[in-house]
Each structure stands twice: as C-alpha cells, then as structure tokens.
Motif scaffolding. Structure first.
Motif, PDB file in Angstrom:
ATOM      1  N   MET A   1      41.218  38.179  72.603  1.00 18.82           N
ATOM      2  CA  MET A   1      41.434  38.428  71.185  1.00 18.82           C
ATOM      3  C   MET A   1      40.124  38.859  70.550  1.00 18.82           C
ATOM      4  O   MET A   1      39.076  38.251  70.794  1.00 18.82           O
ATOM      5  CB  MET A   1      41.955  37.167  70.493  1.00 18.82           C
ATOM      6  CG  MET A   1      42.292  37.367  69.021  1.00 18.82           C
ATOM      7  SD  MET A   1      43.080  35.894  68.286  1.00 18.82           S
ATOM      8  CE  MET A   1      41.695  34.734  68.331  1.00 18.82           C
ATOM      9  N   SER A   2      40.160  39.924  69.756  1.00 13.88           N
ATOM     10  CA  SER A   2      38.936  40.405  69.120  1.00 13.88           C
ATOM     11  C   SER A   2      38.491  39.424  68.048  1.00 13.88           C
ATOM     12  O   SER A   2      39.294  38.696  67.458  1.00 13.88           O
ATOM     13  CB  SER A   2      39.175  41.785  68.500  1.00 13.88           C
ATOM     14  OG  SER A   2      40.162  41.703  67.489  1.00 13.88           O
ATOM     15  N   ASP A   3      37.190  39.411  67.776  1.00 16.02           N
ATOM     16  CA  ASP A   3      36.632  38.509  66.782  1.00 16.02           C
ATOM     17  C   ASP A   3      36.063  39.322  65.637  1.00 16.02           C
ATOM     18  O   ASP A   3      36.027  40.554  65.670  1.00 16.02           O
ATOM     19  CB  ASP A   3      35.555  37.618  67.413  1.00 16.02           C
ATOM     20  CG  ASP A   3      35.448  36.265  66.721  1.00 16.02           C
ATOM     21  OD1 ASP A   3      35.944  36.145  65.580  1.00 16.02           O
ATOM     22  OD2 ASP A   3      34.864  35.336  67.310  1.00 16.02           O
ATOM     23  N   LEU A   4      35.610  38.657  64.613  1.00 22.70           N
ATOM     24  CA  LEU A   4      35.053  39.334  63.443  1.00 22.70           C
ATOM     25  C   LEU A   4      33.788  40.096  63.819  1.00 22.70           C
ATOM     26  O   LEU A   4      32.988  39.631  64.633  1.00 22.70           O
ATOM     27  CB  LEU A   4      34.732  38.302  62.356  1.00 22.70           C
ATOM     28  CG  LEU A   4      35.913  37.467  61.860  1.00 22.70           C
ATOM     29  CD1 LEU A   4      35.440  36.448  60.833  1.00 22.70           C
ATOM     30  CD2 LEU A   4      36.998  38.352  61.272  1.00 22.70           C
ATOM     31  N   ARG A   5      33.601  41.247  63.197  1.00 28.21           N
ATOM     32  CA  ARG A   5      32.468  42.113  63.505  1.00 28.21           C
ATOM     33  C   ARG A   5      31.448  42.093  62.366  1.00 28.21           C
ATOM     34  O   ARG A   5      31.768  41.826  61.212  1.00 28.21           O
ATOM     35  CB  ARG A   5      32.944  43.552  63.720  1.00 28.21           C
ATOM     36  CG  ARG A   5      33.886  43.744  64.889  1.00 28.21           C
ATOM     37  CD  ARG A   5      33.190  43.590  66.216  1.00 28.21           C
ATOM     38  NE  ARG A   5      32.075  44.528  66.362  1.00 28.21           N
ATOM     39  CZ  ARG A   5      31.262  44.557  67.425  1.00 28.21           C
ATOM     40  NH1 ARG A   5      31.439  43.693  68.425  1.00 28.21           N
ATOM     41  NH2 ARG A   5      30.272  45.438  67.497  1.00 28.21           N
ATOM     42  N   PHE A   6      30.197  42.405  62.747  1.00 27.34           N
ATOM     43  CA  PHE A   6      29.096  42.486  61.790  1.00 27.34           C
ATOM     44  C   PHE A   6      28.401  43.844  61.866  1.00 27.34           C
ATOM     45  O   PHE A   6      27.224  43.958  61.567  1.00 27.34           O
ATOM     46  CB  PHE A   6      28.073  41.373  62.067  1.00 27.34           C
ATOM     47  CG  PHE A   6      28.536  40.000  61.672  1.00 27.34           C
ATOM     48  CD1 PHE A   6      28.178  39.452  60.457  1.00 27.34           C
ATOM     49  CD2 PHE A   6      29.346  39.252  62.525  1.00 27.34           C
ATOM     50  CE1 PHE A   6      28.598  38.180  60.086  1.00 27.34           C
ATOM     51  CE2 PHE A   6      29.773  37.977  62.167  1.00 27.34           C
ATOM     52  CZ  PHE A   6      29.397  37.443  60.941  1.00 27.34           C
ATOM     53  N   ASP A   7      29.128  44.859  62.253  1.00 29.63           N
ATOM     54  CA  ASP A   7      28.529  46.187  62.388  1.00 29.63           C
ATOM     55  C   ASP A   7      27.913  46.633  61.066  1.00 29.63           C
ATOM     56  O   ASP A   7      28.538  46.538  60.006  1.00 29.63           O
ATOM     57  CB  ASP A   7      29.594  47.199  62.821  1.00 29.63           C
ATOM     58  CG  ASP A   7      30.217  46.832  64.163  1.00 29.63           C
ATOM     59  OD1 ASP A   7      29.477  46.787  65.157  1.00 29.63           O
ATOM     60  OD2 ASP A   7      31.435  46.559  64.193  1.00 29.63           O
ATOM     61  N   GLY A   8      26.675  47.104  61.140  1.00 31.35           N
ATOM     62  CA  GLY A   8      25.980  47.565  59.956  1.00 31.35           C
ATOM     63  C   GLY A   8      25.339  46.471  59.136  1.00 31.35           C
ATOM     64  O   GLY A   8      24.627  46.756  58.166  1.00 31.35           O
ATOM     65  N   ARG A   9      25.547  45.226  59.494  1.00 29.44           N
ATOM     66  CA  ARG A   9      24.977  44.107  58.754  1.00 29.44           C
ATOM     67  C   ARG A   9      23.654  43.665  59.373  1.00 29.44           C
ATOM     68  O   ARG A   9      23.443  43.799  60.585  1.00 29.44           O
ATOM     69  CB  ARG A   9      25.942  42.916  58.732  1.00 29.44           C
ATOM     70  CG  ARG A   9      27.276  43.191  58.034  1.00 29.44           C
ATOM     71  CD  ARG A   9      27.082  43.539  56.584  1.00 29.44           C
ATOM     72  NE  ARG A   9      28.348  43.618  55.861  1.00 29.44           N
ATOM     73  CZ  ARG A   9      28.457  44.067  54.623  1.00 29.44           C
ATOM     74  NH1 ARG A   9      27.373  44.503  53.970  1.00 29.44           N
ATOM     75  NH2 ARG A   9      29.640  44.113  54.023  1.00 29.44           N
ATOM     76  N   VAL A  10      22.798  43.122  58.524  1.00 28.08           N
ATOM     77  CA  VAL A  10      21.494  42.622  58.956  1.00 28.08           C
ATOM     78  C   VAL A  10      21.423  41.131  58.666  1.00 28.08           C
ATOM     79  O   VAL A  10      21.649  40.703  57.522  1.00 28.08           O
ATOM     80  CB  VAL A  10      20.348  43.357  58.236  1.00 28.08           C
ATOM     81  CG1 VAL A  10      18.993  42.749  58.627  1.00 28.08           C
ATOM     82  CG2 VAL A  10      20.387  44.848  58.564  1.00 28.08           C
ATOM     83  N   ALA A  11      21.124  40.341  59.686  1.00 29.16           N
ATOM     84  CA  ALA A  11      21.073  38.888  59.552  1.00 29.16           C
ATOM     85  C   ALA A  11      19.672  38.370  59.831  1.00 29.16           C
ATOM     86  O   ALA A  11      19.043  38.752  60.820  1.00 29.16           O
ATOM     87  CB  ALA A  11      22.066  38.226  60.504  1.00 29.16           C
ATOM     88  N   VAL A  12      19.194  37.505  58.957  1.00 26.01           N
ATOM     89  CA  VAL A  12      17.937  36.793  59.163  1.00 26.01           C
ATOM     90  C   VAL A  12      18.287  35.354  59.513  1.00 26.01           C
ATOM     91  O   VAL A  12      18.999  34.685  58.756  1.00 26.01           O
ATOM     92  CB  VAL A  12      17.064  36.822  57.900  1.00 26.01           C
ATOM     93  CG1 VAL A  12      15.830  35.927  58.066  1.00 26.01           C
ATOM     94  CG2 VAL A  12      16.637  38.244  57.573  1.00 26.01           C
ATOM     95  N   ILE A  13      17.812  34.891  60.655  1.00 27.17           N
ATOM     96  CA  ILE A  13      18.138  33.538  61.117  1.00 27.17           C
ATOM     97  C   ILE A  13      16.846  32.810  61.427  1.00 27.17           C
ATOM     98  O   ILE A  13      16.083  33.220  62.315  1.00 27.17           O
ATOM     99  CB  ILE A  13      19.047  33.566  62.357  1.00 27.17           C
ATOM    100  CG1 ILE A  13      20.293  34.413  62.083  1.00 27.17           C
ATOM    101  CG2 ILE A  13      19.424  32.144  62.763  1.00 27.17           C
ATOM    102  CD1 ILE A  13      21.201  34.587  63.290  1.00 27.17           C
ATOM    103  N   THR A  14      16.571  31.729  60.703  1.00 31.53           N
ATOM    104  CA  THR A  14      15.358  30.956  60.957  1.00 31.53           C
ATOM    105  C   THR A  14      15.631  29.898  62.022  1.00 31.53           C
ATOM    106  O   THR A  14      16.756  29.429  62.186  1.00 31.53           O
ATOM    107  CB  THR A  14      14.845  30.283  59.673  1.00 31.53           C
ATOM    108  OG1 THR A  14      15.752  29.231  59.282  1.00 31.53           O
ATOM    109  CG2 THR A  14      14.703  31.294  58.537  1.00 31.53           C
TER     110      THR A  14
END
Length: 311
Positions: A1-14
C-alpha cells in the motif's frame, strides 16, 4: 500500500543522527522530502561533538536515492538554531517541516541537581525548540505553509524521578507548541507535539528484557503524519509508544463555584472539586484560552444569580 508523499517538501530534523530522529529522517526522505539532518553528535549529557552521526544518516539517504544535507550546529544557542534553519533555506530555498527531536539528559535528585545541569537540559530541549521554531516559523508564515512537530515526553506530562530538568523542559515545549499553533493558524502553519517512546541511547542501563517491540521506526509514522500536508489537527499532542498511538490532552473538572471561600471550605469540598464527571476539554485551537475564561465566568455569573435569588 502506498504511503503519504513529501515530494517537493523540505524537512529540518534536529537530533537526526541517531534513534528517533534518524527514523524520522529516513522515513521522510524515503517519501520524497529533502532533509536537513541536524545532529552535533553529542553524548547523552550533551558533551563533546562528532560529525559522523549526521553524515552517516545523510549517506544512507543518498544511497537510497534521496536528498539530504548534514548540519552539525547545536540547537542550544540562538546562533546554532538560526544556522540550522538557514542551512535549509540556503540549500533548498524553503522550510516546510520542522521536527525538533534533539535531546540530552543529566540525572540528579531534585534537591541535588545543579543549576548547570538544569540549564544544560533546558538549553537543548526547550530553549533549543525556540531557537529553531522562531526562524522556521518566520519563513513558514511568509510562505503561508508549515508543519511544526515538537517533542515532549511522558516525563513532561506526568513527571519522573531524578529528571526535574527534563520534565520541566518537556512540559514547557507543550506551551510553546500551543502558541505556535494559535499564531500559525491564519498562515497555514500547524504545530503539534509528539510524545514518543522507543528504545534508544536514553534507555541504556535499563532492563528492557520484558519490553514489547519499541524500535524508533514504530514511532515514526505518527510524526510523519503530523509533518504531512494532510495533517488535520493543530495544537494537539499524539502519544506513540510500542505501536499504540493516542491523543493526550488537558482537561478540567467542572469544579465548584462559591462567591467566597475559606481554606477549610476548599478542603471540605475537595472531592467535588476533583470530580471528573463531565470534565471540560478545551481544544487549544481555535479558542481554548478564551473558552476557559468564558465558561469560568459563566459559573460565577450563575452563582451570583442564585445568591441574589436566595437559592
């Protein structure tokens, strides 16, 4: 099953070089996000530094076909927080997601805890959250889109022994997130709290032989949803522990109104005061603060009316 995508998004994770933060970074990158993997490589106490943890996660992401850069600045200073966010802006031109996961701990009984150890933990958890939220929020507000996920703990909700610094910091994060949720609402910015539990470095020295599966990857999907554009809540707290995802929330008993009180009367009516029947649940967004005041004042008004009518 496909999951949610973040294409084009930028994530900062500390704190993304190990444990939970690493799991978040790998998940979002696998779903198309460009990730700033921030981690100074400190010890649990917050000492020293090591560039390898962040670099290794970046290497994993790139090897899997994703996009990521490393940041080794510390959230413990305002300058470090700005540098982390600016790394995303300089390289990718935007910040869509901010996940503040960085943490440290220094253990001591309350009566013996040094001010240095208290501040060192607040600097990373609570002040660290502000150090990255402030610049990220400004960018998100301008873009009219953003997802902020801050990390609290059951230690922040319920307390724990020998970690007054940690408990105070994790409780403060809830207040910070609530303000970001309120101020971000009209700008398309959500802010929520994750209360995760997983077997990471912080569990070293504990007997975990009877624990159910609690790998960091099990907690990551809840964070991923809070970070996604489809996230439909703001100003809330999700708990993720051993496969269980739940909502934590603040509630008030209806309480008791009197036009005047003595100390003895408080004690006499404490059972009624503490009765959780029909408790108030006042969501932060859109108007929990105001609703609390309105409902409280309504009881006072009703009470005065009853007194004037001799009831």
């Amino acid at each position: 099953m496909s999951d949610l995508r973040f294409d084009g998004r930028v994530a900062v994770i500390t704190g993304a070089g190990r444990g939970l933060g690493r799991a978040y970074a790998l998940l979002l990158a696998a779903q198309g996000a460009s990730v700033v993997v921030n981690d100074p490589g400190s010890t649990i106490a917050g000492d020293h530094s090591d560039a390898d943890p962040a670099a290794q996660v970046v290497a994993e992401i790139i090897a899997a076909g994703g996009t990521a850069i490393a940041s080794t600045d510390s959230v413990a200073t305002a300058e470090g927080g700005r540098a982390i966010v600016e790394a995303a802006l300089d390289r990718f031109g935007r910040v869509d997601v901010l996940i503040h996961n960085a943490g440290n701990n220094r253990y001591a009984p309350l009566a013996e805890m040094s001010y240095e150890d208290f501040d060192a933990v607040l600097d990373v958890h609570l002040r660290g959250a502000f150090h990255v939220v402030r610049p990220a929020f400004a960018s998100m507000r301008e873009a009219r889109y953003g997802r902020i996920v801050l990390t609290s703990s059951i230690g922040g909700l319920y307390g724990n022994q020998n970690v007054a610094n940690y408990g105070a910091a994790k409780a403060g994060i809830i207040g910070l997130s609530n303000v970001a949720a309120l101020e971000g609402r009209e700008h398309g910015v959500t802010s929520n709290v994750i209360v995760p539990a997983a077997l990471t470095r912080l569990a070293e020295g504990l007997d975990t032989s009877a624990y159910p599966p609690m790998e960091p990857e099990l907690a990551a999907p809840a964070v991923g949803w809070l970070a996604h554009e489809s996230c439909s809540v703001t100003g809330e707290m999700l708990v993720s522990i051993a496969g269980r995802i739940a909502r934590a929330y603040v509630a008030e008993t209806v309480g008791v109104h009197q036009p005047a009180w003595t100390m003895a009367e408080v004690g006499d009516r404490i059972a009624e005061i503490r009765d959780t029947t029909d408790s108030w649940i006042l969501p932060v967004v859109p108007s929990g603060h105001t609703d609390h005041i309105i409902k409280s004042f309504a009881l006072a008004t009703e009470g005065r009316a009853r007194v004037s009518q001799g009831l």
